[in-house]
Design an enzyme around this catalytic site. Structure first.
Site, mmCIF file in Angstrom:
data_model
loop_
_atom_site.group_PDB
_atom_site.id
_atom_site.type_symbol
_atom_site.label_atom_id
_atom_site.label_comp_id
_atom_site.label_asym_id
_atom_site.label_seq_id
_atom_site.Cartn_x
_atom_site.Cartn_y
_atom_site.Cartn_z
ATOM 1 N N SER A 2 -3.887 -2.824 -0.393
ATOM 2 C CA SER A 2 -2.799 -3.670 0.103
ATOM 3 C C SER A 2 -3.397 -4.997 0.563
ATOM 4 O O SER A 2 -4.331 -5.019 1.366
ATOM 5 C CB SER A 2 -2.128 -2.951 1.280
ATOM 6 O OG SER A 2 -1.141 -3.776 1.833
ATOM 7 N N GLN A 7 -7.458 0.568 4.056
ATOM 8 C CA GLN A 7 -8.255 0.021 5.160
ATOM 9 C C GLN A 7 -9.647 -0.408 4.714
ATOM 10 O O GLN A 7 -10.350 -1.096 5.439
ATOM 11 C CB GLN A 7 -8.380 1.054 6.297
ATOM 12 C CG GLN A 7 -7.094 1.255 7.073
ATOM 13 C CD GLN A 7 -6.685 0.034 7.896
ATOM 14 O OE1 GLN A 7 -7.507 -0.793 8.274
ATOM 15 N NE2 GLN A 7 -5.395 -0.099 8.156
ATOM 16 N N CYS A 67 2.193 1.789 12.632
ATOM 17 C CA CYS A 67 3.379 2.554 12.239
ATOM 18 C C CYS A 67 3.708 3.641 13.238
ATOM 19 O O CYS A 67 4.849 4.074 13.346
ATOM 20 C CB CYS A 67 3.163 3.208 10.893
ATOM 21 S SG CYS A 67 2.290 2.161 9.775
ATOM 22 N N HIS A 125 -2.471 -7.440 2.535
ATOM 23 C CA HIS A 125 -2.381 -8.007 3.886
ATOM 24 C C HIS A 125 -3.433 -7.457 4.845
ATOM 25 O O HIS A 125 -3.555 -7.911 5.978
ATOM 26 C CB HIS A 125 -0.968 -7.843 4.460
ATOM 27 C CG HIS A 125 -0.579 -6.478 4.918
ATOM 28 N ND1 HIS A 125 -0.587 -6.119 6.246
ATOM 29 C CD2 HIS A 125 -0.147 -5.388 4.245
ATOM 30 C CE1 HIS A 125 -0.163 -4.871 6.366
ATOM 31 N NE2 HIS A 125 0.115 -4.404 5.172
ATOM 32 N N ASN A 160 -7.230 4.656 9.236
ATOM 33 C CA ASN A 160 -6.670 3.457 9.857
ATOM 34 C C ASN A 160 -6.706 3.496 11.377
ATOM 35 O O ASN A 160 -6.650 2.451 12.013
ATOM 36 C CB ASN A 160 -5.237 3.226 9.372
ATOM 37 C CG ASN A 160 -4.402 4.470 9.396
ATOM 38 O OD1 ASN A 160 -4.756 5.480 8.786
ATOM 39 N ND2 ASN A 160 -3.294 4.439 10.100
ATOM 40 N N GLY A 198 0.818 -1.212 0.000
ATOM 41 C CA GLY A 198 0.000 0.000 0.000
ATOM 42 C C GLY A 198 0.851 1.262 0.000
ATOM 43 O O GLY A 198 0.524 2.251 -0.653
ATOM 44 N N THR A 199 1.950 1.211 0.722
ATOM 45 C CA THR A 199 2.841 2.373 0.787
ATOM 46 C C THR A 199 3.359 2.717 -0.607
ATOM 47 O O THR A 199 3.356 3.888 -1.012
ATOM 48 C CB THR A 199 4.030 2.072 1.737
ATOM 49 O OG1 THR A 199 3.503 1.796 3.033
ATOM 50 C CG2 THR A 199 5.002 3.226 1.805
ATOM 51 N N THR A 211 10.270 -7.390 -11.819
ATOM 52 C CA THR A 211 9.654 -8.684 -12.145
ATOM 53 C C THR A 211 8.421 -8.915 -11.269
ATOM 54 O O THR A 211 8.483 -8.760 -10.047
ATOM 55 C CB THR A 211 10.692 -9.811 -11.923
ATOM 56 O OG1 THR A 211 11.806 -9.529 -12.755
ATOM 57 C CG2 THR A 211 10.121 -11.175 -12.260
HETATM 58 N N1 PLP Z 1 -2.509 3.357 4.069
HETATM 59 C C1 PLP Z 1 -3.225 3.005 5.139
HETATM 60 C C2 PLP Z 1 -4.502 3.709 5.432
HETATM 61 C C3 PLP Z 1 -2.780 1.978 5.973
HETATM 62 O O1 PLP Z 1 -3.503 1.638 7.056
HETATM 63 C C4 PLP Z 1 -1.564 1.331 5.675
HETATM 64 C C5 PLP Z 1 -1.022 0.287 6.564
HETATM 65 O O2 PLP Z 1 -1.301 0.255 7.741
HETATM 66 C C6 PLP Z 1 -0.859 1.723 4.520
HETATM 67 C C7 PLP Z 1 -1.361 2.746 3.741
HETATM 68 C C8 PLP Z 1 0.413 1.064 4.124
HETATM 69 O O3 PLP Z 1 0.186 -0.208 3.586
HETATM 70 P P1 PLP Z 1 1.363 -1.287 3.545
HETATM 71 O O4 PLP Z 1 1.500 -1.824 4.936
HETATM 72 O O5 PLP Z 1 0.885 -2.330 2.583
HETATM 73 O O6 PLP Z 1 2.564 -0.588 3.060
#
Ligand code: PLP
Length: 393
Positions: free
Chosen positions: A204, A184, A330, A206, A156, A75-76, A242
């Site tokens: 994302s 989220q 985080c 996970h 989040n 997601g990042t 890849t």
């Molecule tokens: N954006 C939001 C709202 C999130 O909650 C998170 C992860 O907690 C991310 C982005 C980042 O996702 P990733 O952990 O896949 O990098």
């Protein structure tokens, strides 16, 4: 009170366990169909087929075309690519970005870097006490230099859902691309990009029972995007590297499962969430729900408590076999109160006593009842130890 034999995991906003059906869908691509999806030989073509099948699945769920789907590493990365990609591709049009003050750091730190190191101007819109952005504020913030709006779909930490379609209508009328961080929302909310009226959307795996380390960026056709990662021509030249075939197959399977069971899972989990919220508000004095009372993620119950530190609550819950969080995974290592809670306008004293309980598919009413049983006495015990609470003279 005895500790339950199984872990009660209430941190699904941080991550989820991979569904065994997802693992099964991934396995063939590690050792049997392990070709490079860019190779012309048959193992390569089989890998390519798996990637394109996954792309079609994701596209169908988003109401998009397969070409509009970019697979990323998380997601990042999706957030980074969306924001930096549009910003750098639109320099001739302007240098102004609009976002909110409660974004995940994957968005906010990217915007801050663009400001600090590359001369962009960023407007960080305030939110109300429930964590909502006012769409009219978005309209008012637009200038002739605005090149991108990035507002998250659901928060989040406190779970508030933003009025994305209303913001989308405003952005569309002014011809400005709208990005939404839907990380989220991936497992539980409507992801149709035309309903949401968005041009870019991040996901994302996970967060919805898929593997860590794989994500999606949806890019509406013709939305300007300069690649941030260069190399081979993967993902139509938009994201070199890849393709991670097993993870991409896993992401698509997880997304399909989430879609199939969305209504029933969301309703069941929202009922558990409401039982948790009501129970804690009724039994613990000086306890407040954070985020929106109704427009919130079905799995998010988040609170602040007077006279306690969030970290102490977490440690005590952990001792009793309950895994929770004091905010986002985080930011929970930081002594600073989270930027989300401060943006809601909560008194600093309360911001330090935050607790986020996020439910998932495997949680039961017994899990909730156990938390309702132990948390009031944990809070009571911690307050009794506090020299300042209640305002001791
Ligand atoms: N954006 C939001 C709202 C999130 O909650 C998170 C992860 O907690 C991310 C982005 C980042 O996702 P990733 O952990 O896949 O990098």
């Amino acid at each position: 009170m005895t500790k339950p034999t199984k872990l009660i995991y209430l941190d699904h906003a941080a991550t989820t366990a991979v569904d065994p059906r997802v693992v099964e869908a991934m396995l063939p691509y590690f050792t049997a169909t392990y070709g490079n999806a860019s190779s012309v030989h048959s193992p390569g073509r089989e890998a390519r087929q798996a990637v394109e099948k996954a792309r079609q699945t994701v596209a169908d769920i988003l109401g998009a075309a397969p070409k509009e789907i970019i697979f990323t590493s998380c997601g990042t990365e999706s957030d980074n690519l969306a924001i930096r990609g549009v910003a750098f591709a639109s320099r001739d049009k302007g240098n102004h970005i609009i976002t909110s003050s409660i974004e995940h750091h994957a968005v906010s730190h990217t915007c801050e870097q663009l400001e600090k190191d590359f001369g962009f101007k960023v407007t960080y819109l305030p939110v109300d006490q429930r964590g909502r952005v006012d769409p009219d504020d978005v309209g008012r913030a637009i200038t002739d230099q605005t090149i991108l709006i990035s507002i998250m779909y659901a928060n989040n930490e406190v779970g508030t859902i933003q009025p994305i379609a209303e913001i989308g209508r405003i952005a569309r009328a002014r011809g400005i691309p709208l990005h939404t961080d839907a990380v989220q929302a991936g497992g539980t909310l409507d992801l149709d990009v035309d309903h949401l009226i968005v041009d870019l959307l991040s996901l994302s795996a996970h967060k919805f029972y898929g593997p860590k380390g794989v994500g999606v960026l949806y890019q509406r056709r013709a939305t300007p995007l300069l690649p941030t990662q260069t190399g081979g021509g993967h993902e139509r030249g938009r994201r070199a590297g890849t393709e991670n075939v097993p993870y991409i197959a896993g992401l698509a399977t997880a997304m399909k499962l989430a879609r199939q069971h969305r209504q029933e899972n969301s309703a069941r989990i929202a009922a558990l969430r409401d039982r948790l919220i009501q129970g804690l508000l009724e039994t613990i004095p000086d306890c407040y729900l954070t985020g929106h009372p109704t427009d919130r993620l079905p799995n998010n119950a988040s609170f602040v408590f007077g006279g306690v530190e969030g970290e102490s609550i977490l440690l005590n819950l952990d001792l009793m076999g309950v895994a929770a969080s004091s905010g986002s995974a985080c930011s929970s290592n930081s002594a600073e109160p989270s930027h989300v809670l401060t943006a809601l306008g909560l008194p600093m004293k309360l911001c330090h006593g935050s607790l986020r309980l996020t439910l998932g598919n495997e949680n039961t009413a017994e899990d909730v009842d156990f938390v309702l049983l132990i948390l009031p006495s944990i809070i009571h015990k911690l307050r009794a130890l506090s020299p300042e609470y209640p305002e001791k003279a």
